[in-house]
Design an enzyme around this catalytic site. Structure first.
Site, mmCIF file in Angstrom:
data_model
loop_
_atom_site.group_PDB
_atom_site.id
_atom_site.type_symbol
_atom_site.label_atom_id
_atom_site.label_comp_id
_atom_site.label_asym_id
_atom_site.label_seq_id
_atom_site.Cartn_x
_atom_site.Cartn_y
_atom_site.Cartn_z
ATOM 1 N N ARG A 154 0.645 -1.196 -0.077
ATOM 2 C CA ARG A 154 0.038 -0.069 -0.089
ATOM 3 C C ARG A 154 0.769 1.192 -0.174
ATOM 4 O O ARG A 154 0.413 2.048 -0.765
ATOM 5 C CB ARG A 154 -0.777 0.070 1.336
ATOM 6 C CG ARG A 154 -2.057 -0.925 1.155
ATOM 7 C CD ARG A 154 -2.885 -0.739 2.619
ATOM 8 N NE ARG A 154 -3.699 -2.009 2.733
ATOM 9 C CZ ARG A 154 -3.330 -3.092 3.433
ATOM 10 N NH1 ARG A 154 -2.175 -3.137 3.870
ATOM 11 N NH2 ARG A 154 -4.349 -4.267 3.556
ATOM 12 N N ILE A 155 1.778 1.303 0.911
ATOM 13 C CA ILE A 155 2.683 2.564 0.956
ATOM 14 C C ILE A 155 3.715 2.803 -0.263
ATOM 15 O O ILE A 155 3.585 3.956 -0.622
ATOM 16 C CB ILE A 155 3.444 2.570 2.327
ATOM 17 C CG1 ILE A 155 2.377 2.316 3.532
ATOM 18 C CG2 ILE A 155 4.199 3.767 2.417
ATOM 19 C CD1 ILE A 155 3.191 2.145 5.024
ATOM 20 N N ARG B 34 11.706 -0.198 7.755
ATOM 21 C CA ARG B 34 12.000 -0.678 9.103
ATOM 22 C C ARG B 34 13.852 -0.522 9.253
ATOM 23 O O ARG B 34 14.148 -0.881 8.262
ATOM 24 C CB ARG B 34 11.808 -2.074 9.467
ATOM 25 C CG ARG B 34 10.391 -2.239 10.149
ATOM 26 C CD ARG B 34 10.262 -1.604 11.601
ATOM 27 N NE ARG B 34 9.005 -1.573 12.077
ATOM 28 C CZ ARG B 34 7.952 -0.722 11.879
ATOM 29 N NH1 ARG B 34 8.175 0.269 11.173
ATOM 30 N NH2 ARG B 34 6.656 -0.809 12.351
ATOM 31 N N GLU C 247 16.510 1.934 17.179
ATOM 32 C CA GLU C 247 15.856 3.088 17.604
ATOM 33 C C GLU C 247 15.715 3.256 19.170
ATOM 34 O O GLU C 247 15.607 2.215 19.772
ATOM 35 C CB GLU C 247 14.498 3.208 16.841
ATOM 36 C CG GLU C 247 14.380 3.335 15.510
ATOM 37 C CD GLU C 247 13.195 3.216 14.719
ATOM 38 O OE1 GLU C 247 12.180 3.470 15.786
ATOM 39 O OE2 GLU C 247 13.144 3.287 13.585
ATOM 40 N N HIS D 31 11.576 8.702 13.185
ATOM 41 C CA HIS D 31 10.283 7.513 13.016
ATOM 42 C C HIS D 31 9.046 8.270 13.286
ATOM 43 O O HIS D 31 8.391 8.155 13.940
ATOM 44 C CB HIS D 31 10.428 6.512 14.154
ATOM 45 C CG HIS D 31 9.668 5.502 13.455
ATOM 46 N ND1 HIS D 31 9.968 3.988 13.863
ATOM 47 C CD2 HIS D 31 8.448 5.108 12.645
ATOM 48 C CE1 HIS D 31 9.193 3.318 13.416
ATOM 49 N NE2 HIS D 31 8.040 3.919 12.565
HETATM 50 C C1 8YV Z 1 3.910 3.411 13.670
HETATM 51 C C2 8YV Z 1 5.195 2.254 11.918
HETATM 52 O O1 8YV Z 1 3.895 5.132 14.189
HETATM 53 O O2 8YV Z 1 2.967 1.629 11.534
HETATM 54 C C3 8YV Z 1 4.061 1.272 11.364
HETATM 55 O O3 8YV Z 1 4.615 0.156 11.395
HETATM 56 O O4 8YV Z 1 6.192 2.136 11.514
HETATM 57 C C4 8YV Z 1 4.720 3.678 12.456
HETATM 58 O O5 8YV Z 1 4.160 4.554 11.563
HETATM 59 C C5 8YV Z 1 4.428 2.647 14.863
HETATM 60 O O6 8YV Z 1 4.830 1.315 14.309
HETATM 61 C C6 8YV Z 1 3.918 2.441 15.834
HETATM 62 O O7 8YV Z 1 3.740 1.335 16.344
#
Ligand code: 8YV
Length: 324
Positions: A160-161, A243, A272, A290
């Site tokens: 999706r992204i 990631r 992180e 992040h």
């Molecule tokens: C979130 C993200 O804010 O959704 C995800 O996988 O990386 C971030 O956008 C984060 O994971 C919150 O748990």
């Protein structure tokens, strides 16, 4: 089980409106410190809660999930990525896991575009120069940078992204799109976007910008390392909003230092909130904390999505976004 009796634990603070809505229907506990819970606190949380709502900062290991004291039957993750949860252990323990896909697609694609424009056009460097009072005025060869329009974008992981970002890049900046994924996407999935499927090595060699959108998994761990970076053009930029584990950060720092690639934009890191120290000194990398999904609108929507999953669980209905 009724809504009012279900014990729900949020491991971090959520937007107030969603916390308020949750408190009206569930027995809600929220980690008041809003700091990552320790492993001992998570173990206590799993022993108290029917539903635990973790975030990316909570490591839910096999040891924690298989403890006899665990009462939790649902992990309603606040986020789409779930590599911080041991999925096999959750499955074995009979704990369902849901995530929040879709609602954060546009916000995360926007941050990928922010990083791409920022690293290509040296916006962070320019901003630091002005703030430091070191700008000596305009001249024809000052801070020359890389033009984005019409260049080639390589998307690694066309979910999706990846697709939302590719669409922004193609329709907004006339970029040509290549993508690598486990399987090619249909025209329907691509919503008519002219994107060409190719191997990762072809993508790395042909792209001016490489953007990572694959999940963290054993297969994608350190997918970008010294060998893969060496395949990229010396003028190319790497963007990571996926990631941290997908990139060998030490190899990336080395590549940026030695001109193997021209620049990078990162929103995520291997450990992180630690960032490989040598990256902090490099001018040709843009570093964000992040914040891909971090708009008010999206964080509220993520909370509402998790809550909808908890309500379905509470009512014995099919979970809306079950990943295990
Ligand atoms: C979130 C993200 O804010 O959704 C995800 O996988 O990386 C971030 O956008 C984060 O994971 C919150 O748990």
């Amino acid at each position: 089980m009724t809504d009012s009796k279900l014990r729900v634990l949020l491991t971090r603070r959520w937007p107030q409106t969603v916390e308020d809505a949750m408190a009206q229907v569930f027995e809600l506990r929220v980690n008041p410190d809003n700091k990552p819970m320790t492993q001992a606190e998570l173990a206590q949380g799993l022993a108290w809660a029917d539903v635990l709502c973790p975030t990316v900062t909570d490591v839910l290991s096999a040891e924690l999930l298989s403890a006899p004291s665990v009462r939790t039957r649902l992990l309603a993750n606040f986020g789409v990525g779930f590599n911080h949860i041991d999925m096999a252990a959750a499955k074995t323990a009979g704990i369902a896991v849901t995530n929040t896909p879709g609602v954060l697609t546009d916000a995360t694609a926007e941050i990928a575009m922010t990083l791409l424009l920022n690293t290509a056009r040296r916006a962070g460097e320019g901003e630091r120069l002005v703030r430091a009072g070191q700008w000596e005025g305009w001249h024809p060869i000052h801070m020359l940078s890389t033009q984005v329009t019409g260049k080639t974008l390589g998307i690694v992981g066309m979910g999706r992204i990846g697709l939302a970002f590719a669409r922004q890049a193609h329709y907004g900046f006339g970029m040509r799109v290549l993508y690598s994924a486990r399987t090619p996407r249909s025209d329907e999935t691509l919503q008519g976007l002219p994107a060409r499927y190719c191997s990762l090595s072809e993508l790395l060699a042909a792209s001016d910008f490489v953007s990572l959108h694959c999940p963290a998994s054993p297969e994608t761990h350190h997918l970008i390392n010294a060998q893969s970076l060496a395949l990229m053009k010396p003028t190319a930029h790497l963007i990571n909003t996926a990631r941290g584990d997908v990139v060998n950060e030490a190899d990336l720092a080395d590549a940026l230092q030695h001109g193997v690639i021209a620049g990078a934009g990162l929103d995520v890191y291997e450990a992180e909130p630690m960032v490989t120290p040598s990256l902090l000194d490099l001018p040709n990398v843009v570093l964000l904390p992040h914040m891909g999904s971090g708009t008010t609108q999206t964080r509220v929507a993520m909370g509402e999505c998790a809550m909808a999953n908890i309500r379905a669980f509470s009512n014995g209905q099919a979970l809306l976004n079950q990943v295990v």
